[in-house]
Design an enzyme around this catalytic site. Structure first.
Site, PDB file in Angstrom:
ATOM      1  N   TYR A 238      -0.930   6.599 -10.305  1.00 28.61           N
ATOM      2  CA  TYR A 238      -0.440   7.838  -9.690  1.00 28.61           C
ATOM      3  C   TYR A 238       0.976   8.201 -10.117  1.00 28.61           C
ATOM      4  CZ  TYR A 238       0.804   4.096  -6.351  1.00 28.61           C
ATOM      5  OH  TYR A 238       1.217   2.923  -5.780  1.00 28.61           O
ATOM      6  N   ARG A 387      17.405   7.524  -7.683  1.00 29.49           N
ATOM      7  CA  ARG A 387      16.729   7.470  -8.995  1.00 29.49           C
ATOM      8  C   ARG A 387      16.415   8.881  -9.479  1.00 29.49           C
ATOM      9  NH1 ARG A 387      11.497   3.605  -8.173  1.00 29.49           N
ATOM     10  NH2 ARG A 387      10.857   5.433  -6.993  1.00 29.49           N
TER      11      ARG A 387
HETATM   12  C1  LIG Z   1       5.970  -1.861  -9.451  1.00 29.14           C
HETATM   13  C2  LIG Z   1       5.006  -1.497  -8.366  1.00 29.14           C
HETATM   14  N1  LIG Z   1       4.036  -2.355  -8.019  1.00 29.14           N
HETATM   15  C3  LIG Z   1       3.152  -2.056  -7.040  1.00 29.14           C
HETATM   16  C4  LIG Z   1       3.219  -0.855  -6.364  1.00 29.14           C
HETATM   17  C5  LIG Z   1       2.324  -0.538  -5.179  1.00 29.14           C
HETATM   18  O1  LIG Z   1       1.027  -0.539  -5.456  1.00 29.14           O
HETATM   19  P1  LIG Z   1      -0.091   0.024  -4.433  1.00 29.14           P
HETATM   20  O2  LIG Z   1       0.588   0.571  -3.213  1.00 29.14           O
HETATM   21  O3  LIG Z   1      -0.750   1.120  -5.197  1.00 29.14           O
HETATM   22  O4  LIG Z   1      -0.972  -1.112  -4.133  1.00 29.14           O
HETATM   23  C6  LIG Z   1       4.205   0.081  -6.712  1.00 29.14           C
HETATM   24  C7  LIG Z   1       4.264   1.373  -5.999  1.00 29.14           C
HETATM   25  O5  LIG Z   1       5.120   2.181  -6.168  1.00 29.14           O
HETATM   26  C8  LIG Z   1       5.108  -0.257  -7.723  1.00 29.14           C
HETATM   27  O6  LIG Z   1       6.091   0.583  -8.058  1.00 29.14           O
END
Ligand SMILES: Cc1ncc(COP(=O)(O)O)c(C=O)c1O
Length: 418
Positions: A238, A387
């Site tokens: 996304y 950011r």
């Molecule tokens: C580096 C990183 N890992 C994991 C996630 C979160 O993943 P999810 O909420 O789609 O499981 C994010 C969300 O911004 C992220 O920036």
């Protein structure tokens, strides 16, 4: 003979005209029209959180809703069942993966859990999981939870919040008791870009497995998982893949491990003969064994469209524009923001950062809120940082210019009011 020295004093480097010239010379400028832009005055520098909506995705989702769901109903499962694998193959070239190693499923958090658990099973007798204290919260939480569940040691590298993971520190943190190391390719806070080949090699020298989180990298920087000999990777869709809120994530498992690893969530979509509804679980072949339950079809369709658009633009051209834009932003910030109390909280070297730039300021949260009132969308991250995310398919150089100018004016006004 007399003469004179002519000195030209120019505002050229900082002027809006320069931004316009950069936009005019931008080979990717036309891609902005491929996205829905409802408010032309909006400066959206938050595509590293939620990417904008591609027109092709809107059209595809309308078709899935109206025709495939509305008309065909459950009969559409005849081809819907193949979508997670097909969407995985659309993402694969963007992460440097040969076919058969990528699948689109669940969210990043769930995929972290599944792959990390499977990795631990594959390294019996080793008792340590390593990550760094600047890794994204969900990564740290999931890994710590797994360590807790299996009574393992959870080892956290102490990472500089602005500069990213240090290779020497990692070398010292891994040993023959390390089962798994998990790191982010681009740090969510600073945008620091980790040296994937070097860090993966360090991990492999200890005999551990390496898992990369590609959330802030995919669609913005070239990724070469196969070439780096990475073992596992996860990432969301996304952000720079523009697949929309809650769109499913992807998981990568290197072919050499794919058939060996056991996925911990034995859902019916990962079962070899799903509709036999049999008494016992037998994992599917290939990447389908990393599925769990019913896939999100609308989200998966959006991932396919988003990945296609990135592939069409070309990741090398995207990276070239991103490097140019972050350098331009840094240049303006040096002149306009640093003298007003901001500090760059991202590596200076463009080769060492992804597609966002972070600034430190004691009033960062208020700055983000005030910029939003002027239709400039950025975001705040603790501790005391804001950011600017640059999405090369939609962000223009004039947007960068105007956002930095708006921040400068805001800070000047704040400073004048004491
Ligand atoms: C580096 C990183 N890992 C994991 C996630 C979160 O993943 P999810 O909420 O789609 O499981 C994010 C969300 O911004 C992220 O920036």
């Amino acid at each position: 003979m007399g003469g004179c020295r002519v000195i030209v004093i120019s505002m050229g480097e900082l002027s809006i005209d320069r931004a316009r010239d950069l936009d005019a010379a931008d080979p990717l400028a036309g891609f902005r029209e491929r996205f829905v832009v409802e408010d032309s005055s909006l400066i959206y520098l938050n595509g590293n959180s939620l990417g904008p909506l591609p027109k092709a995705t809107r059209q595809r989702l309308q078709q899935v809703i109206t025709t495939e769901w509305g008309n065909a109903l459950g009969r559409s499962w005849d081809h819907w069942v193949d979508m997670p694998v097909l969407a995985g193959e659309a993402v694969a070239p963007l992460i440097g993966a040969a076919p058969g190693q990528t699948i689109v499923t669940d969210n990043t958090t769930m995929n972290l859990y599944k792959l990390a658990s499977a990795a631990l099973d594959a390294r019996p007798g080793r008792h340590v999981i390593v990550t760094d204290n600047d890794n994204f919260p969900t990564d740290r939480y999931v890994l710590e939870g797994i360590a807790h569940q299996h009574n393992l040691e959870f080892r956290l590298l102490s990472t500089d919040l602005n500069e990213g993971v240090d290779a020497d520190l990692l070398s010292r943190a891994v040993d023959d008791d390390t089962a798994l190391v998990s790191l982010s390719h681009v740090a969510y806070r600073s945008g620091a870009l980790a040296d994937m080949p070097v860090l993966t090699q360090i991990v492999h020298q200890s005999g551990a497995l390496m898992m990369w989180d590609l959330c802030h990298a995919v669609g913005a920087v070239p990724i070469h998982l196969d070439e780096c000999d990475a073992d596992l990777a996860v990432g969301c869709t996304y952000k720079y893949l523009n697949a929309g809120p809650g769109a499913p994530a992807f998981a990568y498992v290197a072919a050499r491990l794919r058939d060996v690893l056991r996925q911990p969530v034995w859902g019916w979509f990962s079962q070899r003969d799903q509709f036999a509804m049999g008494p016992e679980y037998r994992p599917a072949e290939g990447m389908a064994k990393f599925l769990t339950g019913t896939p999100n079809i609308l989200g998966t369709a959006a991932v396919e469209e988003g990945a296609k658009l990135i592939a069409e633009a070309g990741i090398d051209r995207i990276r070239a524009k991103s490097v140019k834009q972050t350098a331009y932003l840094a240049e303006l910030a040096d002149e306009w923001l640093l003298p007003l109390g901001c500090e760059l909280a991202t590596p200076r070297d463009p080769d060492r950062r992804g597609s966002h730039l972070t600034f430190r300021h004691p009033d960062a949260e208020a700055i983000v809120a005030e910029l939003a009132k002027s239709n400039v969308v950025t975001d705040y991250r603790t501790p005391g940082r804001f950011r600017f995310g640059l999405s090369p398919l939609t962000t223009r150089f004039v947007d960068v210019h105007n956002a930095v100018a708006a921040t400068r004016d805001l800070l000047t006004a704040r400073n004048n009011h004491g």
